[in-house]
Write a protein that holds these residues in place. Sequence first.
Motif, PDB file in Angstrom:
ATOM      1  N   VAL A   1      -6.245  -3.623 -10.958  1.00  0.00           N
ATOM      2  CA  VAL A   1      -4.845  -4.191 -11.700  1.00  0.00           C
ATOM      3  C   VAL A   1      -4.046  -4.577 -10.402  1.00  0.00           C
ATOM      4  O   VAL A   1      -4.014  -4.158  -9.133  1.00  0.00           O
ATOM      5  CB  VAL A   1      -4.427  -3.133 -12.566  1.00  0.00           C
ATOM      6  CG1 VAL A   1      -5.203  -2.522 -13.671  1.00  0.00           C
ATOM      7  CG2 VAL A   1      -3.990  -1.850 -11.484  1.00  0.00           C
ATOM      8  N   HIS A   2      -2.729  -5.299 -10.745  1.00  0.00           N
ATOM      9  CA  HIS A   2      -1.857  -5.728  -9.742  1.00  0.00           C
ATOM     10  C   HIS A   2      -1.229  -4.349  -9.478  1.00  0.00           C
ATOM     11  O   HIS A   2      -0.761  -3.665 -10.423  1.00  0.00           O
ATOM     12  CB  HIS A   2      -1.223  -6.612 -10.326  1.00  0.00           C
ATOM     13  CG  HIS A   2      -0.050  -7.278  -9.088  1.00  0.00           C
ATOM     14  ND1 HIS A   2       0.999  -6.902  -8.723  1.00  0.00           N
ATOM     15  CD2 HIS A   2      -0.296  -8.591  -8.551  1.00  0.00           C
ATOM     16  CE1 HIS A   2       1.543  -7.630  -7.814  1.00  0.00           C
ATOM     17  NE2 HIS A   2       0.767  -8.775  -7.812  1.00  0.00           N
TER      18      HIS A   2
ATOM     19  N   GLU B   1       0.768  -1.029  -0.155  1.00  0.00           N
ATOM     20  CA  GLU B   1      -0.073   0.176   0.023  1.00  0.00           C
ATOM     21  C   GLU B   1       0.819   1.424  -0.006  1.00  0.00           C
ATOM     22  O   GLU B   1       0.667   2.205  -0.759  1.00  0.00           O
ATOM     23  CB  GLU B   1      -0.955  -0.095   1.283  1.00  0.00           C
ATOM     24  CG  GLU B   1      -1.881   0.990   1.297  1.00  0.00           C
ATOM     25  CD  GLU B   1      -2.654   0.976   2.595  1.00  0.00           C
ATOM     26  OE1 GLU B   1      -2.152  -0.071   3.488  1.00  0.00           O
ATOM     27  OE2 GLU B   1      -3.693   1.653   2.908  1.00  0.00           O
ATOM     28  N   ASP B   2       1.951   1.358   0.850  1.00  0.00           N
ATOM     29  CA  ASP B   2       2.723   2.446   0.871  1.00  0.00           C
ATOM     30  C   ASP B   2       3.372   2.605  -0.479  1.00  0.00           C
ATOM     31  O   ASP B   2       3.569   3.764  -0.898  1.00  0.00           O
ATOM     32  CB  ASP B   2       3.796   2.385   1.800  1.00  0.00           C
ATOM     33  CG  ASP B   2       3.229   2.371   3.464  1.00  0.00           C
ATOM     34  OD1 ASP B   2       2.229   2.822   3.501  1.00  0.00           O
ATOM     35  OD2 ASP B   2       3.941   1.720   4.368  1.00  0.00           O
ATOM     36  N   LEU B   3       4.043   1.614  -1.269  1.00  0.00           N
ATOM     37  CA  LEU B   3       4.446   1.911  -2.548  1.00  0.00           C
ATOM     38  C   LEU B   3       3.729   2.645  -3.341  1.00  0.00           C
ATOM     39  O   LEU B   3       3.879   3.366  -4.081  1.00  0.00           O
ATOM     40  CB  LEU B   3       4.869   0.521  -2.928  1.00  0.00           C
ATOM     41  CG  LEU B   3       6.338   0.009  -2.011  1.00  0.00           C
ATOM     42  CD1 LEU B   3       6.799  -1.458  -2.770  1.00  0.00           C
ATOM     43  CD2 LEU B   3       7.594   1.096  -2.604  1.00  0.00           C
ATOM     44  N   VAL B   4       2.301   2.045  -3.341  1.00  0.00           N
ATOM     45  CA  VAL B   4       1.171   2.471  -4.137  1.00  0.00           C
ATOM     46  C   VAL B   4       0.788   4.052  -3.928  1.00  0.00           C
ATOM     47  O   VAL B   4       0.706   4.815  -4.926  1.00  0.00           O
ATOM     48  CB  VAL B   4       0.192   1.804  -3.989  1.00  0.00           C
ATOM     49  CG1 VAL B   4      -1.234   2.301  -4.848  1.00  0.00           C
ATOM     50  CG2 VAL B   4       0.216   0.406  -4.611  1.00  0.00           C
TER      51      VAL B   4
ATOM     52  N   CYS C   1      -8.985  -0.630  -8.445  1.00  0.00           N
ATOM     53  CA  CYS C   1      -8.708  -1.250  -7.315  1.00  0.00           C
ATOM     54  C   CYS C   1      -7.563  -2.085  -7.488  1.00  0.00           C
ATOM     55  O   CYS C   1      -7.498  -2.867  -8.478  1.00  0.00           O
ATOM     56  CB  CYS C   1      -9.717  -2.206  -6.761  1.00  0.00           C
ATOM     57  SG  CYS C   1      -9.440  -3.139  -5.338  1.00  0.00           S
ATOM     58  N   THR C   2      -6.238  -1.789  -6.538  1.00  0.00           N
ATOM     59  CA  THR C   2      -4.983  -2.720  -6.781  1.00  0.00           C
ATOM     60  C   THR C   2      -4.795  -3.639  -5.604  1.00  0.00           C
ATOM     61  O   THR C   2      -5.710  -3.402  -4.565  1.00  0.00           O
ATOM     62  CB  THR C   2      -4.039  -1.828  -7.223  1.00  0.00           C
ATOM     63  OG1 THR C   2      -2.849  -2.635  -7.293  1.00  0.00           O
ATOM     64  CG2 THR C   2      -3.503  -1.072  -5.678  1.00  0.00           C
ATOM     65  N   GLY C   3      -3.920  -4.546  -5.534  1.00  0.00           N
ATOM     66  CA  GLY C   3      -3.606  -5.288  -4.752  1.00  0.00           C
ATOM     67  C   GLY C   3      -2.409  -6.200  -4.992  1.00  0.00           C
ATOM     68  O   GLY C   3      -1.977  -5.933  -6.185  1.00  0.00           O
ATOM     69  N   GLY C   4      -2.189  -6.960  -4.120  1.00  0.00           N
ATOM     70  CA  GLY C   4      -0.657  -7.804  -4.251  1.00  0.00           C
ATOM     71  C   GLY C   4      -0.966  -9.366  -4.797  1.00  0.00           C
ATOM     72  O   GLY C   4       0.133 -10.070  -5.046  1.00  0.00           O
ATOM     73  N   ASP C   5      -2.139  -9.742  -5.070  1.00  0.00           N
ATOM     74  CA  ASP C   5      -2.329 -10.984  -5.440  1.00  0.00           C
ATOM     75  C   ASP C   5      -3.623 -11.053  -6.598  1.00  0.00           C
ATOM     76  O   ASP C   5      -4.755 -10.664  -6.458  1.00  0.00           O
ATOM     77  CB  ASP C   5      -2.729 -11.971  -4.219  1.00  0.00           C
ATOM     78  CG  ASP C   5      -1.828 -12.609  -3.557  1.00  0.00           C
ATOM     79  OD1 ASP C   5      -1.251 -13.426  -4.066  1.00  0.00           O
ATOM     80  OD2 ASP C   5      -1.436 -11.902  -2.396  1.00  0.00           O
TER      81      ASP C   5
END
Lengths: 540, 265
Positions: B238-239, B159-162, B213-217
């Motif tokens: 999107v990832h 989340e922080d990188l995003v 909406c993004t996420g890591g999986d």
Amino acid sequence: MTATALGMPQVRHGVGNIFEHEPFPEYAKRELKNEQLRANLGFATHKIRTKRDAVTSELPDWQDLRTAGSMIKQQVMANLDTYLEEFERNFTAKGGHVHWARDAHEANEIALKLIQAEGVTEVNKIKSMATAETGLNEYLEEFGIHAIETDLAEEIVQLGDNDRPSHILVPAIHRNRTEIRDIFRRKIEGVNPNLSDDPAELAEASRFRLREKFLTNKVAISGVNFGIADTGTMTIVESEGNGRMCLTLPDTLITFMGVEKLLPTVQDLEVFTQLLPRSSTGERMNPYTSMWTGVTPGDGPQNLHVILMDNGRTAVLADQVGRQALNCIRCSACMNVCPVYERAGGHAYGSTYPGPIGAILSPQLGGIENEHNATLPFASSLCGACYDACPVKINIPDVLVHLRGKAVDAEKAQGEFAGGKKDPHYQMDAIMFGAKKLFSSGKLMGLATKGLPVSKLVTGKKHKISKLPGLVGGWTDYRDIPEPPSTSFRNQWKKERGAAPKRVGGSRVDVAALMEANKTKVAEAHAKAEAANPIIKEAQ
Amino acid sequence: MRVALFSTCIVDAMYPKVAAATVSVLERLGHEVVFPQGQTCCSQMHVNSGYFDDAYPVVKTHVKAFSEWDFDVAVAPSGSCVASLGHQQPMIAERAGDTATATAAADLAARTFELSQFLIDICGITDAAEQLGSYFPEKVTFHASCHGMRLLRLGTRQEDLVRTVGGLEYTQIEDQDQCCGFGGTFSFKNADTSGAMVADKVQHIEETGASVCTGGDVSCLMNIGGALSRKESPVQTVHFAEILASTKENPLKVSGPVSVTAGGK
């Protein structure tokens, strides 16, 4: 019996209310349509969750307490035989009577005889999971003995026709105030016919009914939160004070106790009296903690009994991975954080024990091969919220997966599938077999994914798949699948960059050193994120 | 560093663009990326479905594929698959009586990192705009996937990188730590409960007004995206690797069919 001849204890499963009666997905599907249940559960679980978060995060040693709780319970389970005998000696020495019950049925029979010996037809009860497990109330009813539930929520459930608890801490979580008012108007004799749904008025109506029961009934039945091995002391924590009434006013007190409920010493209570209320009701301390040690002449019950009940617990103990389920202190934190429980509700689990803990306890107590217990370990997305919330660190997700393995083995041992090729188990087997073949070779993956463009024929102009057949149709009941790509990553990579050498020699970078050098970066990244895109928390 | 990409089976077959984006970010930092062709899957689908016997050859395949290559670390754009390596693979190999594979699996797991872990903890990245050139001028919300959060303890890394991506407006979702309802085979074995979970997740996403909406999986994102698509919501999934890969010169396009093209190097 070979097992007996070898000196191996035979696994003996329990009986009673420890079974799922139909496949969980089917039960859940029906319950999901109950809008009232969904709304109540959503509201209540979120509220308790917030309270629990607040009172657990305020303690600097919360994680240490969890570790201590877990270790004390592990010690008890590793030496259960010794602690049980120690408890029996001390409880007996102080004037109590100890009874041993192999299963729920024996426990009920013992209780019945004790009640009949007192010649009464009505007994008071403190909310107890153990007696719900044995189905004591219904059993006593067959012999003309009425068990009066004195916990407010249990009373609501008992007075509501054909109702049963759906949560171990808040058994009437599925009811709203108006429903409760209607139940009270219908069932409490002499109640104000214009009773409103104001909580204070409802509580008063209950108090009016129960006070008379407390003062007249000579026998009470309880469960127990903790039994202390080295003193024979019993402990009950509660919120309403009805427990204190039941424990002090009657002549005869009969306590149902699962054999796993022991703690070695009174000092161990310092850990559990912190863990339990904070995890359970989200309170720093519960209003009433009652402890009793044997008989005190002229004060409190003079006729003191405990029924030590196995009912499948030694079967749980025999499973090295699954035995941690016995560490449970029935706080209900796992169900309050569980997204599956929040939506499907407690009834969908069939057993007395709902939610994540129920999903690992019922199949072990009652046997995974019995009724539909094998569907319970699958009633989880394995999100892991229960493990984080558990005050004694029961790794529920790991036990769920372990039991899934047992469920599959049990199902394979059965051989033929009742539903033939349409049977969900057959389809699942087929999917897993195909995936195993595919995932056992990168080359095969490469070949198989060359077929990806073919799937475009299925997706059509909308570039998505909206309907799949059979078991996997469950996916497309609620979601689309995007159009697969025209090539897999591996095939693209092979075409463009396939020439890189596998071996290059040389020494590896010291990753641990890099991580040490960068150990402040997580906090730094967070600070930069806060600066770049602050999150505005709106007042709730 | 020589980085072995563990693409994960679902990214390989369904979202190659996420692997391409991961490569793009890694190469931007000067790392050499290799792809062990023998790799397939972490085995989690089999393990979590209770098919332990069938999981064993999959575990062996993974360990063998990576042991054939020299590399410093392996990186995967997935919290769940990385967690599975250390958490499940040794158990499956032990259960099959294969101690050598169990040890090798544990060793491999110890040098396999989820992308945000690798970027922050090993490469020291703290600002995506400044250090990666990431640029993505959209209103974005983030779904915290369970296994990254609770098994890998990623905290707010992804989340922080995003949030430090250039041009990006960030909005946080209600009940961010709640499961989206995917859960692997849970999603179709308990389809109705899973469907109720993703319905709530989608509602919270739409409440934020985000366009992405993004996420890591990608497994969770496929679940969320599939539910958004079903209700014909304009919100795209999107990832986060794709967002990090996106630059001013070569921006990420979020709509349209999935393909191998990603943001520029």
